[in-house]
Design a protein around this motif. Structure first.
Motif, PDB file in Angstrom:
ATOM      1  N   ASN A 142       0.803  -1.216   0.000  1.00  0.00           N
ATOM      2  CA  ASN A 142       0.000   0.000   0.000  1.00  0.00           C
ATOM      3  C   ASN A 142       0.840   1.273   0.000  1.00  0.00           C
ATOM      4  OD1 ASN A 142      -2.659  -1.206   0.033  1.00  0.00           O
ATOM      5  ND2 ASN A 142      -2.115  -1.917   2.082  1.00  0.00           N
ATOM      6  N   GLY A 143       2.169   1.133  -0.039  1.00  0.00           N
ATOM      7  CA  GLY A 143       3.053   2.295  -0.092  1.00  0.00           C
ATOM      8  C   GLY A 143       3.031   3.144   1.157  1.00  0.00           C
ATOM      9  N   LEU A 144       2.981   2.483   2.309  1.00  0.00           N
ATOM     10  CA  LEU A 144       2.906   3.196   3.584  1.00  0.00           C
ATOM     11  C   LEU A 144       3.993   2.744   4.550  1.00  0.00           C
ATOM     12  CD1 LEU A 144      -0.944   2.907   4.208  1.00  0.00           C
ATOM     13  CD2 LEU A 144       0.291   4.952   3.456  1.00  0.00           C
ATOM     14  N   VAL A 145       4.283   3.599   5.504  1.00  0.00           N
ATOM     15  CA  VAL A 145       5.059   3.226   6.676  1.00  0.00           C
ATOM     16  C   VAL A 145       4.103   3.339   7.855  1.00  0.00           C
ATOM     17  CG1 VAL A 145       6.970   3.814   8.200  1.00  0.00           C
ATOM     18  CG2 VAL A 145       7.221   4.113   5.746  1.00  0.00           C
ATOM     19  N   LEU A 146       3.958   2.253   8.598  1.00  0.00           N
ATOM     20  CA  LEU A 146       3.131   2.243   9.792  1.00  0.00           C
ATOM     21  C   LEU A 146       4.040   2.514  10.978  1.00  0.00           C
ATOM     22  CD1 LEU A 146       0.980  -0.866   8.878  1.00  0.00           C
ATOM     23  CD2 LEU A 146       0.561   1.548   8.339  1.00  0.00           C
ATOM     24  N   ILE A 147       3.665   3.470  11.787  1.00  0.00           N
ATOM     25  CA  ILE A 147       4.507   3.943  12.883  1.00  0.00           C
ATOM     26  C   ILE A 147       3.799   3.675  14.197  1.00  0.00           C
ATOM     27  CG2 ILE A 147       5.632   5.981  13.881  1.00  0.00           C
ATOM     28  CD1 ILE A 147       5.234   7.179  10.902  1.00  0.00           C
ATOM     29  N   GLN A 148       4.484   2.990  15.095  1.00  0.00           N
ATOM     30  CA  GLN A 148       3.920   2.760  16.424  1.00  0.00           C
ATOM     31  C   GLN A 148       4.760   3.517  17.434  1.00  0.00           C
ATOM     32  OE1 GLN A 148       3.638  -1.314  17.784  1.00  0.00           O
ATOM     33  NE2 GLN A 148       2.352  -0.731  19.513  1.00  0.00           N
ATOM     34  N   ILE A 149       4.105   4.355  18.212  1.00  0.00           N
ATOM     35  CA  ILE A 149       4.746   5.121  19.275  1.00  0.00           C
ATOM     36  C   ILE A 149       4.556   4.352  20.579  1.00  0.00           C
ATOM     37  CG2 ILE A 149       4.736   7.303  20.558  1.00  0.00           C
ATOM     38  CD1 ILE A 149       5.624   7.565  17.610  1.00  0.00           C
ATOM     39  N   HIS A 150       5.661   4.030  21.236  1.00  0.00           N
ATOM     40  CA  HIS A 150       5.608   3.278  22.489  1.00  0.00           C
ATOM     41  C   HIS A 150       5.694   4.247  23.671  1.00  0.00           C
ATOM     42  CE1 HIS A 150       5.974  -0.453  20.246  1.00  0.00           C
ATOM     43  NE2 HIS A 150       6.987   0.083  19.586  1.00  0.00           N
ATOM     44  N   ALA A 151       4.643   5.016  23.863  1.00  0.00           N
ATOM     45  CA  ALA A 151       4.621   6.015  24.930  1.00  0.00           C
ATOM     46  C   ALA A 151       4.747   5.368  26.305  1.00  0.00           C
ATOM     47  CB  ALA A 151       3.342   6.845  24.849  1.00  0.00           C
ATOM     48  N   ASP A 152       4.308   4.127  26.427  1.00  0.00           N
ATOM     49  CA  ASP A 152       4.388   3.423  27.710  1.00  0.00           C
ATOM     50  C   ASP A 152       5.826   3.121  28.108  1.00  0.00           C
ATOM     51  OD1 ASP A 152       4.400   1.651  25.464  1.00  0.00           O
ATOM     52  OD2 ASP A 152       4.000  -0.039  26.803  1.00  0.00           O
ATOM     53  N   ARG A 153       6.761   3.219  27.175  1.00  0.00           N
ATOM     54  CA  ARG A 153       8.177   2.967  27.470  1.00  0.00           C
ATOM     55  C   ARG A 153       8.956   4.241  27.763  1.00  0.00           C
ATOM     56  NH1 ARG A 153       9.283  -1.122  22.386  1.00  0.00           N
ATOM     57  NH2 ARG A 153       7.756  -2.707  22.985  1.00  0.00           N
ATOM     58  N   ALA A 154       8.330   5.387  27.587  1.00  0.00           N
ATOM     59  CA  ALA A 154       8.993   6.672  27.816  1.00  0.00           C
ATOM     60  C   ALA A 154       9.097   6.947  29.312  1.00  0.00           C
ATOM     61  CB  ALA A 154       8.222   7.788  27.122  1.00  0.00           C
ATOM     62  N   ALA A 155       9.995   7.843  29.667  1.00  0.00           N
ATOM     63  CA  ALA A 155      10.250   8.161  31.074  1.00  0.00           C
ATOM     64  C   ALA A 155       9.069   8.876  31.731  1.00  0.00           C
ATOM     65  CB  ALA A 155      11.501   9.015  31.191  1.00  0.00           C
ATOM     66  N   ALA A 156       8.252   9.543  30.937  1.00  0.00           N
ATOM     67  CA  ALA A 156       7.096  10.277  31.458  1.00  0.00           C
ATOM     68  C   ALA A 156       5.999  10.268  30.396  1.00  0.00           C
ATOM     69  CB  ALA A 156       7.495  11.708  31.813  1.00  0.00           C
ATOM     70  N   ALA A 157       4.859  10.846  30.750  1.00  0.00           N
ATOM     71  CA  ALA A 157       3.748  10.947  29.799  1.00  0.00           C
ATOM     72  C   ALA A 157       3.935  12.216  28.977  1.00  0.00           C
ATOM     73  CB  ALA A 157       2.414  10.972  30.533  1.00  0.00           C
ATOM     74  N   TYR A 158       4.567  12.089  27.813  1.00  0.00           N
ATOM     75  CA  TYR A 158       4.875  13.238  26.967  1.00  0.00           C
ATOM     76  C   TYR A 158       3.771  13.481  25.945  1.00  0.00           C
ATOM     77  CZ  TYR A 158       9.563  12.595  28.865  1.00  0.00           C
ATOM     78  OH  TYR A 158      10.641  12.463  29.707  1.00  0.00           O
ATOM     79  N   ASP A 159       3.660  14.744  25.528  1.00  0.00           N
ATOM     80  CA  ASP A 159       2.662  15.096  24.525  1.00  0.00           C
ATOM     81  C   ASP A 159       3.244  14.978  23.115  1.00  0.00           C
ATOM     82  OD1 ASP A 159       4.301  17.336  24.226  1.00  0.00           O
ATOM     83  OD2 ASP A 159       2.813  18.747  25.002  1.00  0.00           O
ATOM     84  N   VAL A 160       2.401  15.250  22.124  1.00  0.00           N
ATOM     85  CA  VAL A 160       2.810  15.094  20.732  1.00  0.00           C
ATOM     86  C   VAL A 160       3.944  16.050  20.365  1.00  0.00           C
ATOM     87  CG1 VAL A 160       1.078  16.660  19.720  1.00  0.00           C
ATOM     88  CG2 VAL A 160       1.909  14.696  18.397  1.00  0.00           C
ATOM     89  N   THR A 161       4.012  17.213  20.978  1.00  0.00           N
ATOM     90  CA  THR A 161       5.107  18.159  20.715  1.00  0.00           C
ATOM     91  C   THR A 161       6.438  17.550  21.134  1.00  0.00           C
ATOM     92  OG1 THR A 161       3.611  20.033  21.019  1.00  0.00           O
ATOM     93  CG2 THR A 161       5.987  20.482  21.199  1.00  0.00           C
ATOM     94  N   TRP A 162       6.478  16.952  22.304  1.00  0.00           N
ATOM     95  CA  TRP A 162       7.720  16.313  22.761  1.00  0.00           C
ATOM     96  C   TRP A 162       8.106  15.189  21.810  1.00  0.00           C
ATOM     97  CZ3 TRP A 162       9.480  11.488  23.886  1.00  0.00           C
ATOM     98  CH2 TRP A 162      10.720  11.409  24.536  1.00  0.00           C
ATOM     99  N   TRP A 163       7.137  14.373  21.413  1.00  0.00           N
ATOM    100  CA  TRP A 163       7.431  13.249  20.524  1.00  0.00           C
ATOM    101  C   TRP A 163       7.941  13.736  19.180  1.00  0.00           C
ATOM    102  CZ3 TRP A 163       8.133   8.268  21.495  1.00  0.00           C
ATOM    103  CH2 TRP A 163       7.714   7.791  22.737  1.00  0.00           C
ATOM    104  N   ASN A 164       7.385  14.822  18.641  1.00  0.00           N
ATOM    105  CA  ASN A 164       7.894  15.354  17.379  1.00  0.00           C
ATOM    106  C   ASN A 164       9.331  15.841  17.523  1.00  0.00           C
ATOM    107  OD1 ASN A 164       5.936  14.881  15.409  1.00  0.00           O
ATOM    108  ND2 ASN A 164       4.719  16.639  16.067  1.00  0.00           N
ATOM    109  N   GLU A 165       9.638  16.473  18.642  1.00  0.00           N
ATOM    110  CA  GLU A 165      11.024  16.906  18.886  1.00  0.00           C
ATOM    111  C   GLU A 165      11.952  15.694  19.003  1.00  0.00           C
ATOM    112  OE1 GLU A 165      10.831  19.467  22.318  1.00  0.00           O
ATOM    113  OE2 GLU A 165       9.719  21.010  21.218  1.00  0.00           O
ATOM    114  N   TYR A 166      11.515  14.689  19.708  1.00  0.00           N
ATOM    115  CA  TYR A 166      12.311  13.467  19.840  1.00  0.00           C
ATOM    116  C   TYR A 166      12.543  12.821  18.476  1.00  0.00           C
ATOM    117  CZ  TYR A 166      13.390   8.583  20.549  1.00  0.00           C
ATOM    118  OH  TYR A 166      13.972   7.342  20.462  1.00  0.00           O
TER     119      TYR A 166
END
Length: 116
Positions: free
Chosen positions: A86-110
Motif C-alpha cells: 500500500n506504499g505506507l510506513v506504519l509507525i507505532q509510538i511506544h509512549a508506555d516505554r517513555a520516562a514520562a507521559a509526553y505530549d505530541v510536541t515532545w514526541w515530534n522533537e524526539y
C-alpha cells in the motif's frame, strides 16, 4: 525432533495470524516521513499510538528491502513497519516505554532528534 519443529511452526503461524487479524482494527493517525526517515506526527490532535505515512519517497524495490530499512530506524520507543503493498510506513509510538507521559510536541522533537 521433526514433530517439535512442526509444533513450533504451527504455533508461530497461529500467533502471526492472530496478530495480523488484530491489527486490522487499528485506526492510524496521519504522519509524514521523508527520505532521511524524519517523522512528524500530526500535531493538531493528541498523541496516538499508531500513525501511517506515505512511503513513496523511499523507492523500495521489495517488501524485504522495505523491512530492512524500517528495521534500521526502529528503536525502543518507535517501531516502523512497512506496508509495501500500500506504499505506507506504519509507525507505532511506544509512549508506555517513555520516562514520562509526553505530549505530541515532545514526541515530534524526539523524532526529529533521532533522524539527524
Amino acid at each position: 525432533m521433526n514433530n517439535l519443529k512442526k509444533i513450533f511452526l504451527v504455533l508461530t503461524l497461529g500467533v502471526a495470524s492472530f496478530s495480523f487479524s488484530q491489527s486490522s482494527d487499528v485506526e492510524y493517525a496521519s504522519a509524514t516521513i521523508n527520505e532521511s526517515y524524519c517523522i512528524e506526527l500530526d500535531s493538531s490532535i493528541d498523541l496516538k499510538e499508531f500513525y501511517s505515512a506515505d512511503a513513496s519517497v523511499f523507492g523500495w524495490t521489495s517488501a524485504v528491502d522495505a523491512r530492512k530499512h524500517c528495521g534500521y530506524h526502529s528503536n525502543n520507543l518507535v517501531t516502523l513497519t512497512p506496508d509495501f503493498d500500500n506504499g505506507l510506513v506504519l509507525i507505532q509510538i511506544h509512549a508506555d516505554r517513555a520516562a514520562a507521559a509526553y505530549d505530541v510536541t515532545w514526541w515530534n522533537e524526539y523524532l526529529q532528534s533521532i533522524c539527524k
